[in-house]
Scaffold this motif. Structure first.
Motif, mmCIF file in Angstrom:
data_model
loop_
_atom_site.group_PDB
_atom_site.id
_atom_site.type_symbol
_atom_site.label_atom_id
_atom_site.label_comp_id
_atom_site.label_asym_id
_atom_site.label_seq_id
_atom_site.Cartn_x
_atom_site.Cartn_y
_atom_site.Cartn_z
ATOM 1 N N ARG A 35 -8.088 3.270 1.140
ATOM 2 C CA ARG A 35 -9.116 3.091 0.541
ATOM 3 C C ARG A 35 -9.863 4.367 -0.351
ATOM 4 O O ARG A 35 -10.384 3.850 -1.465
ATOM 5 N N MET B 68 -10.642 -5.484 5.051
ATOM 6 C CA MET B 68 -11.265 -4.578 3.962
ATOM 7 C C MET B 68 -12.910 -4.268 4.172
ATOM 8 O O MET B 68 -13.471 -3.839 3.309
ATOM 9 N N LYS C 159 -3.521 -6.141 -7.968
ATOM 10 C CA LYS C 159 -3.675 -7.340 -8.753
ATOM 11 C C LYS C 159 -2.217 -7.719 -9.459
ATOM 12 O O LYS C 159 -2.308 -8.645 -9.862
ATOM 13 N N GLN D 292 0.727 1.505 -5.145
ATOM 14 C CA GLN D 292 0.305 1.586 -3.785
ATOM 15 C C GLN D 292 1.138 1.832 -2.821
ATOM 16 O O GLN D 292 0.968 2.575 -1.905
ATOM 17 N N GLY E 250 -8.763 1.764 -2.982
ATOM 18 C CA GLY E 250 -10.101 0.757 -2.750
ATOM 19 C C GLY E 250 -10.094 -0.552 -3.124
ATOM 20 O O GLY E 250 -10.691 -1.354 -2.678
ATOM 21 N N THR E 251 -9.052 -0.997 -4.294
ATOM 22 C CA THR E 251 -9.215 -2.516 -4.315
ATOM 23 C C THR E 251 -7.697 -2.931 -4.323
ATOM 24 O O THR E 251 -6.541 -2.101 -4.506
ATOM 25 N N PRO E 252 -7.320 -4.055 -3.810
ATOM 26 C CA PRO E 252 -6.200 -4.735 -3.639
ATOM 27 C C PRO E 252 -5.480 -4.684 -4.693
ATOM 28 O O PRO E 252 -5.913 -4.804 -6.033
ATOM 29 N N GLY F 216 -4.362 -7.118 2.110
ATOM 30 C CA GLY F 216 -5.705 -7.408 1.801
ATOM 31 C C GLY F 216 -6.260 -8.532 2.451
ATOM 32 O O GLY F 216 -7.207 -9.217 1.805
#
Length: 144
Positions: free
Chosen positions: A101, A142, A109, A117, A105-107, A137
């Motif tokens: 995180r 989350m 894409k 990651q 912070g974002t899954p 995710g």
């Protein structure tokens, strides 16, 4: 050499093998093994305390695989490594998720983002199954 060893131990904990390596260049007429055995008897030198300190210092930053590797590298007995692993693995997924995180912070894409990651978490010493769970995710995971 005795004073040097005590000076090292006043600053932080050392494993037996680590302190032996550190003092070996200074070992003259004195018997280094006898000195370290005396320190163990007096409880000034303890691999168990060293392992606990290492776990405490690395807990929120690294996975159990990395900490276990560091402990083994420093000559800590396998039963102490196993005890440390149990302690770390209890919250390992949460630790990995918190690190992820803060960093991303974002899954992911794309496959490239997923790989980036995953490499980050792998470099921190997390197991593949933990990495998959974090990067999957799940919406419930989350939240926060």
């Amino acid at each position: 050499m005795r004073e040097r060893a005590l000076g090292y131990l006043t600053r932080r904990e050392y494993s037996h093998a680590e302190l032996y390596r550190k003092l070996q260049p200074y070992a003259g007429d004195e018997d280094l093994d006898a000195l370290l055995d005396e320190f163990k008897q007096r409880d000034w030198l303890s691999d168990a305390r060293y392992a606990d300190q290492m776990v405490h210092a690395r807990r929120g930053k690294y996975g159990s695989m990395k900490v276990a590797h560091e402990l083994r590298t420093q000559g800590v007995a396998e039963e102490l490594v196993d005890k440390a692993l149990e302690e770390l693995q209890a919250n390992e997924q949460e630790t990995a998720r918190n690190l992820w995180r803060r960093k991303f912070g974002t899954p992911p894409k794309s496959r490239e983002e997923w790989a980036k990651q995953a490499r980050f978490l792998q470099g921190r010493g997390f197991a593949t199954d933990i990495i998959r769970q974090v990067l999957r995710g799940d919406p419930a995971d989350m939240d926060e």
